[in-house]
Write an enzyme that holds these catalytic residues in place. Structure first.
Site, PDB file in Angstrom:
ATOM      1  N   ARG A  38      -1.143  14.600  12.411  1.00  0.00           N
ATOM      2  CA  ARG A  38      -0.691  14.512  11.004  1.00  0.00           C
ATOM      3  C   ARG A  38      -0.441  15.904  10.390  1.00  0.00           C
ATOM      4  NH1 ARG A  38      -2.046   9.185   9.450  1.00  0.00           N
ATOM      5  NH2 ARG A  38      -0.424   9.301   7.874  1.00  0.00           N
ATOM      6  N   CYS A  87      -5.982  12.388  12.307  1.00  0.00           N
ATOM      7  CA  CYS A  87      -6.728  11.130  12.171  1.00  0.00           C
ATOM      8  C   CYS A  87      -6.570  10.374  13.485  1.00  0.00           C
ATOM      9  CB  CYS A  87      -6.194  10.302  11.009  1.00  0.00           C
ATOM     10  SG  CYS A  87      -4.501   9.780  11.277  1.00  0.00           S
ATOM     11  N   ASP A 107       4.075   0.772  11.966  1.00  0.00           N
ATOM     12  CA  ASP A 107       2.882   0.149  11.384  1.00  0.00           C
ATOM     13  C   ASP A 107       2.693  -1.305  11.810  1.00  0.00           C
ATOM     14  OD1 ASP A 107       3.173   1.897   8.196  1.00  0.00           O
ATOM     15  OD2 ASP A 107       2.451   2.521  10.162  1.00  0.00           O
ATOM     16  N   ARG A 140      -8.717  -0.641   4.427  1.00  0.00           N
ATOM     17  CA  ARG A 140      -7.831   0.403   3.897  1.00  0.00           C
ATOM     18  C   ARG A 140      -6.451  -0.175   3.579  1.00  0.00           C
ATOM     19  NH1 ARG A 140      -6.627   4.927   7.500  1.00  0.00           N
ATOM     20  NH2 ARG A 140      -5.363   5.358   5.680  1.00  0.00           N
ATOM     21  N   LYS A 178       0.856  -1.203   0.000  1.00  0.00           N
ATOM     22  CA  LYS A 178       0.000   0.000   0.000  1.00  0.00           C
ATOM     23  C   LYS A 178       0.884   1.243   0.000  1.00  0.00           C
ATOM     24  CE  LYS A 178      -1.808   1.571   4.024  1.00  0.00           C
ATOM     25  NZ  LYS A 178      -1.550   3.001   4.268  1.00  0.00           N
ATOM     26  N   ASN A 179       1.918   1.259   0.860  1.00  0.00           N
ATOM     27  CA  ASN A 179       2.717   2.472   1.032  1.00  0.00           C
ATOM     28  C   ASN A 179       3.777   2.657  -0.047  1.00  0.00           C
ATOM     29  OD1 ASN A 179       1.089   3.003   3.171  1.00  0.00           O
ATOM     30  ND2 ASN A 179       2.557   2.381   4.723  1.00  0.00           N
TER      31      ASN A 179
HETATM   32  C1  EPZ Z   1       3.797   7.134   6.072  1.00  0.00           C
HETATM   33  O1  EPZ Z   1       2.927   8.117   6.594  1.00  0.00           O
HETATM   34  C2  EPZ Z   1       2.955   5.876   5.952  1.00  0.00           C
HETATM   35  N1  EPZ Z   1       1.866   6.110   5.004  1.00  0.00           N
HETATM   36  C3  EPZ Z   1       2.397   5.509   7.331  1.00  0.00           C
HETATM   37  O2  EPZ Z   1       1.640   4.298   7.195  1.00  0.00           O
HETATM   38  C4  EPZ Z   1       3.573   5.255   8.273  1.00  0.00           C
HETATM   39  O3  EPZ Z   1       3.100   4.955   9.561  1.00  0.00           O
HETATM   40  C5  EPZ Z   1       4.455   6.520   8.330  1.00  0.00           C
HETATM   41  O4  EPZ Z   1       4.882   6.876   6.981  1.00  0.00           O
HETATM   42  C6  EPZ Z   1       5.694   6.320   9.196  1.00  0.00           C
HETATM   43  O5  EPZ Z   1       6.436   5.243   8.702  1.00  0.00           O
HETATM   44  C7  EPZ Z   1       2.144   6.032   3.675  1.00  0.00           C
HETATM   45  O6  EPZ Z   1       3.271   5.809   3.253  1.00  0.00           O
HETATM   46  C8  EPZ Z   1       0.991   6.226   2.732  1.00  0.00           C
HETATM   47  P1  EPZ Z   1       5.501  10.627   8.301  1.00  0.00           P
HETATM   48  P2  EPZ Z   1       3.401   9.681   6.635  1.00  0.00           P
HETATM   49  O7  EPZ Z   1       5.388  11.876   7.520  1.00  0.00           O
HETATM   50  O8  EPZ Z   1       4.223   9.994   5.455  1.00  0.00           O
HETATM   51  C9  EPZ Z   1       5.174  13.893  11.722  1.00  0.00           C
HETATM   52  C10 EPZ Z   1      -0.152   2.817   7.596  1.00  0.00           C
HETATM   53  O9  EPZ Z   1      -0.681   2.333   8.622  1.00  0.00           O
HETATM   54  N2  EPZ Z   1       5.122  14.893  10.635  1.00  0.00           N
HETATM   55  O10 EPZ Z   1       6.759   9.823   8.229  1.00  0.00           O
HETATM   56  O11 EPZ Z   1       2.188  10.504   6.891  1.00  0.00           O
HETATM   57  C11 EPZ Z   1       3.893  13.060  11.784  1.00  0.00           C
HETATM   58  O12 EPZ Z   1       2.903  13.748  12.517  1.00  0.00           O
HETATM   59  C12 EPZ Z   1       0.246   4.299   7.571  1.00  0.00           C
HETATM   60  O13 EPZ Z   1       0.075   2.179   6.538  1.00  0.00           O
HETATM   61  C13 EPZ Z   1       5.176  16.249  10.969  1.00  0.00           C
HETATM   62  O14 EPZ Z   1       5.286  16.612  12.144  1.00  0.00           O
HETATM   63  O15 EPZ Z   1       4.287   9.656   7.954  1.00  0.00           O
HETATM   64  C14 EPZ Z   1       4.338  11.808  12.469  1.00  0.00           C
HETATM   65  O16 EPZ Z   1       4.338  12.018  13.863  1.00  0.00           O
HETATM   66  C15 EPZ Z   1      -0.030   4.994   8.886  1.00  0.00           C
HETATM   67  N3  EPZ Z   1       5.113  17.178   9.972  1.00  0.00           N
HETATM   68  C16 EPZ Z   1       5.781  11.632  11.971  1.00  0.00           C
HETATM   69  O17 EPZ Z   1       6.194  12.909  11.444  1.00  0.00           O
HETATM   70  C17 EPZ Z   1       5.000  16.806   8.646  1.00  0.00           C
HETATM   71  O18 EPZ Z   1       4.949  17.705   7.771  1.00  0.00           O
HETATM   72  C18 EPZ Z   1       5.929  10.588  10.880  1.00  0.00           C
HETATM   73  O19 EPZ Z   1       5.130  10.982   9.817  1.00  0.00           O
HETATM   74  C19 EPZ Z   1       4.930  15.422   8.339  1.00  0.00           C
HETATM   75  C20 EPZ Z   1       5.002  14.489   9.350  1.00  0.00           C
END
Ligand code: EPZ
Length: 419
Positions: free
Chosen positions: A121, A116, A305, A397, A22-23
């Site tokens: 996020r 969410c 995850d 999802r 998915k990711n």
């Molecule tokens: C990706 O989400 C994955 N989704 C998530 O999988 C996964 O948990 C996550 O990476 C971490 O590995 C997809 O790839 C579609 P991040 P993403 O930006 O990109 C903070 C699943 O269950 N942050 O690495 O949204 C954020 O709040 C999903 O398959 C900021 O503060 O994750 C979080 O605490 C869930 N500011 C941390 O960084 C920003 O601008 C990690 O988020 C962006 C993120």
């Protein structure tokens, strides 16, 4: 919403395939709009998140087709640069569409994706990087509004190795003027997959999988063909589902080189791991041993995850495990329903202290997020009696007919309308 009825206590054995990741497929779809002509993605999973992404792209005028496991997509007719509000709310990670739409059309608007079930996020890291590349970014009535005649390369250091922000910048930079260097980039395997896909489109990217990714902007990219990598999170979920029942599973296609932290944790729990060319075998003891201290970290650390799924398995293991969540601020919602099933878990700050109990018992519980829902299925497989899991649309999802896969391994699981 549908519910699962699961009769616990049955040993899971056999072989199952990990679907396309998915990711990985979500950013690949976003990147495909940078190319002239059609791209074809094979081994795509039939997930509601994938359909949501296709809906967002179709609403901009992209032509898409999803038959079997193959998605064809062409953005040549794309004209709308306002991203579909409801679908963006449903698919928060669609924020990484900002880069490719802005780079290819010069402007993009989307509602703030919002928080969410697992956290706020925020998107500040994404926006800060796009500003550095020359984007004018404003806010109008709750919408993010970005404009840029032509993006230019920049040196960007991420305050946190955000997966989505790394992907967004790679896509924005692929046709920007000059060179972009991303420091403290996320290192997930799906980012390397994105680099390789975009290079096949004609991009010039290197370093994905390390903390420094370098992108040299190119004039134009072309559509291409790609086979999506297997889903390491689904593979880990299937291994935990078999392990918690004392069973044995072979996950076809699973790649051990992307799962080292998880597999090492499984060995600590007493699971025998057999790494083969075509997948991973896992054979569990009658009862799992405690995992001890586990902390989720950016890749290559233990993946957030798989945190909820491990928590559920440890609730029915021998001993005490302490599971620390360092990526999302609210990813322990599954504690409450697990306690309804008899789990002995105490939350101390960012850590959940799990005292394994002899046997969990069935209950009527509700999924609050995707991976928490998968965790409840794992707990139900180990529990005595029947468990009903509500709100399983959240599980759809990220898992393509999970009940069919698990029943194929000997589970007794039915899907019925919310009764
Ligand atoms: C990706 O989400 C994955 N989704 C998530 O999988 C996964 O948990 C996550 O990476 C971490 O590995 C997809 O790839 C579609 P991040 P993403 O930006 O990109 C903070 C699943 O269950 N942050 O690495 O949204 C954020 O709040 C999903 O398959 C900021 O503060 O994750 C979080 O605490 C869930 N500011 C941390 O960084 C920003 O601008 C990690 O988020 C962006 C993120």
């Amino acid at each position: 919403m549908d519910i699962y009825r699961i009769s616990g206590g049955r040993k899971l054995t056999g072989a199952a395939s990990a679907a396309g990741a998915k990711n990985a497929v979500l950013p690949l779809l976003a990147a495909s709009i940078l190319g002239e002509g059609e791209s074809v993605l094979k081994n795509c999973p039939a997930l509601s998140d994938v359909y949501a992404m296709l809906g967002i792209l179709e609403a901009t005028g992209c032509r898409t087709e999803f038959t079997g496991r193959k998605i064809s997509i062409c953005a040549d007719e794309m004209k709308e640069t306002l991203l579909h509000g409801d679908l963006v709310r449903e698919l928060r990670s669609s924020v990484f569409l900002l880069g490719p739409v802005l780079a290819s059309r010069g402007s993009v608007r989307m509602r703030f994706p919002g928080g969410c079930a697992i956290g706020r996020r925020p998107v500040d890291i994404h926006l800060e990087a796009l500003r550095k590349m020359g984007a004018e970014i404003g806010e109008e009535e709750g919408m993010i509004v970005c404009r840029a005649e032509k993006l230019h390369g920049a040196a960007v250091r991420l305050p946190f190795p955000s997966v989505g922000a790394t992907e967004n910048i790679m896509m924005a930079a692929a046709c920007a003027e000059g060179i972009t260097v991303i420091r403290n980039a996320a290192r997930e395997p799906e980012i390397e997959e994105l680099q390789n896909f975009m290079n096949k489109m004609g991009a010039e990217i290197c370093g994905a999988g390390t903390s420094t990714v370098i992108i040299s902007g190119r004039e134009k990219l072309s559509g291409t063909e790609w086979t999506v990598m297997p889903d390491r999170i689904e593979a880990g979920t299937l291994i935990l589902a078999a392990a918690v029942t004392g069973g044995e599973v072979f996950v076809r296609g699973a790649r051990a080189d992307c799962m080292e932290a998880f597999l090492s944790c499984m060995k600590t729990c007493g699971v025998a791991i057999d790494v083969r060319e075509d997948g991973i075998g896992a054979r569990a003891p009658e009862r799992l041993s405690a995992a001890g201290k586990v902390s989720t970290r950016p890749y290559p650390g233990f993946p957030t995850d798989l945190q909820s799924q491990l928590l559920a398995a440890m609730a029915a293991s021998d001993g005490v495990s302490v599971i620390e969540e360092n990526i999302f601020e609210d990813r322990f919602k599954v504690l409450k329903p697990l306690r309804l099933m008899g789990a002995d878990i105490t939350l101390c700050g960012r850590s959940a202290c799990v005292n394994g109990v002899g046997r969990l018992h069935g209950a009527r519980v509700r999924a609050e997020d995707l991976r928490g829902g998968a965790a409840l299925v794992i707990a139900a497989l180990a529990a005595e009696g029947e468990t009903m899991v509500e709100n399983i649309g959240l599980i759809d999802r990220g898992y393509d007919k999970l009940e069919r896969t698990l029943n194929g391994l000997g589970a007794e699981m039915t899907r019925t309308k919310e009764g």
